[in-house]
Design an enzyme around this catalytic site. Structure first.
Site, PDB file in Angstrom:
ATOM      1  N   ASN A   1       0.797  -1.551  -0.399  1.00 26.54           N
ATOM      2  CA  ASN A   1      -0.372  -0.071  -0.164  1.00 26.54           C
ATOM      3  C   ASN A   1       0.812   1.185   0.619  1.00 26.54           C
ATOM      4  O   ASN A   1       0.322   2.562   0.474  1.00 26.54           O
ATOM      5  CB  ASN A   1      -0.595   0.000   1.018  1.00 26.54           C
ATOM      6  CG  ASN A   1      -2.013  -1.243   1.432  1.00 26.54           C
ATOM      7  OD1 ASN A   1      -2.502  -1.172  -0.036  1.00 26.54           O
ATOM      8  ND2 ASN A   1      -2.144  -1.814   2.308  1.00 26.54           N
TER       9      ASN A   1
ATOM     10  N   HIS B   1     -14.340  -2.112   6.460  1.00 24.13           N
ATOM     11  CA  HIS B   1     -12.898  -2.694   7.221  1.00 24.13           C
ATOM     12  C   HIS B   1     -13.015  -3.842   8.467  1.00 24.13           C
ATOM     13  O   HIS B   1     -13.844  -2.959   9.328  1.00 24.13           O
ATOM     14  CB  HIS B   1     -12.003  -1.728   7.406  1.00 24.13           C
ATOM     15  CG  HIS B   1     -10.325  -2.236   7.302  1.00 24.13           C
ATOM     16  ND1 HIS B   1      -9.719  -2.286   8.777  1.00 24.13           N
ATOM     17  CD2 HIS B   1      -9.415  -2.626   6.859  1.00 24.13           C
ATOM     18  CE1 HIS B   1      -8.735  -2.618   8.883  1.00 24.13           C
ATOM     19  NE2 HIS B   1      -8.321  -3.057   7.914  1.00 24.13           N
TER      20      HIS B   1
ATOM     21  N   GLU C   1     -16.095   3.802   4.052  1.00 27.41           N
ATOM     22  CA  GLU C   1     -14.547   3.622   4.026  1.00 27.41           C
ATOM     23  C   GLU C   1     -14.840   4.732   2.865  1.00 27.41           C
ATOM     24  O   GLU C   1     -15.643   5.238   2.028  1.00 27.41           O
ATOM     25  CB  GLU C   1     -14.306   2.479   2.913  1.00 27.41           C
ATOM     26  CG  GLU C   1     -13.502   1.929   4.327  1.00 27.41           C
ATOM     27  CD  GLU C   1     -13.365   0.057   3.316  1.00 27.41           C
ATOM     28  OE1 GLU C   1     -12.101   0.384   2.701  1.00 27.41           O
ATOM     29  OE2 GLU C   1     -13.099  -0.381   4.797  1.00 27.41           O
TER      30      GLU C   1
ATOM     31  N   SER D   1     -11.226  -0.765  -0.100  1.00 29.37           N
ATOM     32  CA  SER D   1      -9.293  -0.795   0.422  1.00 29.37           C
ATOM     33  C   SER D   1      -9.783  -2.553   0.001  1.00 29.37           C
ATOM     34  O   SER D   1      -8.081  -1.960  -0.612  1.00 29.37           O
ATOM     35  CB  SER D   1      -9.428  -1.041   1.769  1.00 29.37           C
ATOM     36  OG  SER D   1      -9.554  -2.537   2.258  1.00 29.37           O
TER      37      SER D   1
ATOM     38  N   ASP E   1     -13.805   5.710   6.887  1.00 24.05           N
ATOM     39  CA  ASP E   1     -12.376   5.982   6.510  1.00 24.05           C
ATOM     40  C   ASP E   1     -11.818   6.360   5.569  1.00 24.05           C
ATOM     41  O   ASP E   1     -11.951   5.104   4.817  1.00 24.05           O
ATOM     42  CB  ASP E   1     -12.492   4.602   6.485  1.00 24.05           C
ATOM     43  CG  ASP E   1     -11.123   3.165   7.295  1.00 24.05           C
ATOM     44  OD1 ASP E   1     -10.237   3.553   6.766  1.00 24.05           O
ATOM     45  OD2 ASP E   1     -10.805   2.316   7.655  1.00 24.05           O
TER      46      ASP E   1
ATOM     47  N   HIS F   1      -7.196   4.563   2.046  1.00 17.91           N
ATOM     48  CA  HIS F   1      -6.388   4.046   1.130  1.00 17.91           C
ATOM     49  C   HIS F   1      -6.665   6.080   0.701  1.00 17.91           C
ATOM     50  O   HIS F   1      -5.627   5.892  -0.769  1.00 17.91           O
ATOM     51  CB  HIS F   1      -6.688   3.488   0.369  1.00 17.91           C
ATOM     52  CG  HIS F   1      -7.019   2.333   1.088  1.00 17.91           C
ATOM     53  ND1 HIS F   1      -5.909   1.195   0.403  1.00 17.91           N
ATOM     54  CD2 HIS F   1      -7.406   1.538   2.044  1.00 17.91           C
ATOM     55  CE1 HIS F   1      -5.369   0.399   1.844  1.00 17.91           C
ATOM     56  NE2 HIS F   1      -6.583   0.054   1.867  1.00 17.91           N
TER      57      HIS F   1
ATOM     58  N   LYS G   1      -0.476   4.003   5.020  1.00 16.21           N
ATOM     59  CA  LYS G   1      -0.593   3.404   3.526  1.00 16.21           C
ATOM     60  C   LYS G   1       0.891   4.742   2.691  1.00 16.21           C
ATOM     61  O   LYS G   1       1.044   4.326   2.492  1.00 16.21           O
ATOM     62  CB  LYS G   1      -2.394   3.425   3.292  1.00 16.21           C
ATOM     63  CG  LYS G   1      -2.650   2.476   2.660  1.00 16.21           C
ATOM     64  CD  LYS G   1      -3.475   1.594   4.732  1.00 16.21           C
ATOM     65  CE  LYS G   1      -3.476   0.063   4.923  1.00 16.21           C
ATOM     66  NZ  LYS G   1      -5.031   0.182   5.697  1.00 16.21           N
TER      67      LYS G   1
END
Ligand SMILES: *Cc1c(COP(=O)(O)O)cnc(C)c1O
Length: 426
Positions: A57, A143, A204, A208, A233, A236, A266
């Site tokens: 990542n 996640h 998110e 991810s 979240d 990424h 990441k």
């Protein structure tokens, strides 16, 4: 005897995983995968070994970046290697405060609170908000750390009470399906008269395992209708996505997001994490969040390195390289008829759908034999029947390595018809 029973249980669980091609193991990689040179210098001209890892990542290559490494080294000269304590004791230093302030200014939020990991940040903020009466309504593909923050939190009596009311500790909505989200929020209101006010919508920013994004404006609208809170979240997305590389903060309506989780593991190339939020929630975390209060702060030298990483991120030149690699990957994949995702058009996360666990493992192994690292992602990380190779692109990749990757894929699929059928559209 009890000891034997426990050990038997553990052994049975592992055997069952093995049976379903779901057994995992730790593989130690060698340092030659991580040449310490700056992104952009990594090509044949320098003679440096090519970066062939398609599962990291480290999207911008900041774990190897000369300016970041220098900042870490000078930070160590100043502070030593460890923080020595948790943040509320003596572990929070001027280096941490400078990083938190720079991030808050960049995002345009009141406060940023630093954590040791994204996993603990998510679990911690959710525990804190749950304790204040929030009922999380979560996108199904969120996640594991988000689920850890909401499962098993209630005491038995409280849980029984909730069950009696017909509601649960948390609700889930279908991935990126805001009609279903609204239905869940309405359920919540139905279960208890004043419950609607406590909905905490959780998604998110950039997902991810799929590389697709949430619709921030739609989520903001949903939270306003629910008179609740919105938590995103964006582990990424931050550093990579958006006009200014601020992930969800670059989306229209982002001012109304209440909590954003970001990680330094990441795009920032290191480790540690943060919550970006307002004064009230930040103060609540400092006072009530056990994951913050009872955990050692990350090293101050790392905070200095992270500040240097932030400056590189804000320049944007590495993101331009990354975007070229993403487009090259997608074009070559499309030419071979591979199952890429339209929703991941600009993302560094490029899953190739396969479906069957065993085939995904076989693909990954065949790539490894050609010196290319691309790990098979299997349940429970992704839903059953959706095993995949999740390729991640990085500014560390050369154009040539990506061409080599697709030459290798062509060779592999030419001799493995079953695998070719599983991962190509014909
Ligand atoms: C990686 C990740 C986390 C956890 O962050 P760490 O800093 O690695 O603990 C949380 N959420 C998402 C979506 C992630 O991908």
């Amino acid at each position: 005897m009890p000891q034997q029973t426990i050990r038997n249980q553990l052994a049975n669980k592992l055997a069952a995983k093995q049976e379903r091609s779901l057994l995992r193991s730790l593989l130690a990689r060698t340092h030659t995968d991580a040449p310490t040179v700056s992104a952009g210098q990594l090509n044949n001209a320098t003679g440096a070994p090519a970066y062939r890892n398609f599962s990291s990542n480290d999207y911008l290559g900041l774990s190897q970046h000369a300016e970041v490494i220098a900042a870490f080294q000078s930070g160590i000269q100043r502070w030593g290697v460890g923080a020595g304590a948790s943040p509320l004791v003596t572990g929070y230093t001027e280096a941490h405060a400078a990083l938190a302030e720079a991030l808050a200014a960049w995002f345009g939020v009141e406060r940023v609170i630093l954590f040791s990991s994204g996993f603990s940040a998510n679990a911690g903020v959710l525990h804190t908000l749950r304790a204040a009466g929030a009922v999380p309504v979560i996108d199904k593909l969120c996640h594991a750390s988000i689920y850890d923050g909401v499962r098993g939190y209630l005491g038995t009596a409280e849980r029984a009470n909730k069950a009696k009311q017909g509601s649960s500790e948390f609700l889930r909505f279908l991935h990126n399906d805001y009609t279903d989200l609204q239905r869940q929020v309405d359920n919540l209101a139905f279960a208890s008269e004043d419950e609607q006010e406590h909905a905490l919508i959780v998604s998110e920013g950039l997902f991810s395992m799929d590389g697709d994004g949430a619709d921030v404006a739609a989520l903001v609208a949903a939270k306003k209708r629910a008179n609740g809170l919105l938590m995103l979240d964006d582990a990424h997305g931050i550093g990579v996505m958006g006009q200014h590389y601020r992930g969800v903060f670059d989306a229209p309506g982002s001012k109304a997001i209440d909590v954003v989780t970001g990680t330094f593991g990441k795009a920032f190339g290191m480790g540690g994490a943060f919550i970006a939020t307002d004064h009230l929630i930040a103060d609540s975390l400092v006072n009530d969040c056990r994951h913050l209060i009872y955990s050692t702060a990350f090293p101050p030298a790392q905070a200095e390195a992270l500040l240097a990483a932030l400056k590189v991120i804000q320049r944007g030149d590495l993101q331009a390289i990354l975007q070229q690699r993403v487009q090259q990957f997608r074009q070559l994949a499309a030419e071979q008829g591979l199952r890429i995702s339209a929703a991941a058009a600009n993302a560094p996360i490029q899953p190739i759908a396969i479906g069957v666990n065993e085939l995904a493992l076989r693909f990954s192994k065949a790539l490894a034999e050609q010196g290319l690292q691309a790990i098979a992602i299997r349940p429970p990380t992704v839903p059953n029947g959706t095993a995949r190779i999740r390729f991640t692109l990085s500014a560390l990749h050369s154009e040539q390595v990506i061409s080599e990757l697709f030459a290798a894929i062509a060779d592999i699929l030419a001799v493995d018809k079953e695998l070719a059928d599983a991962c190509t559209v014909r």
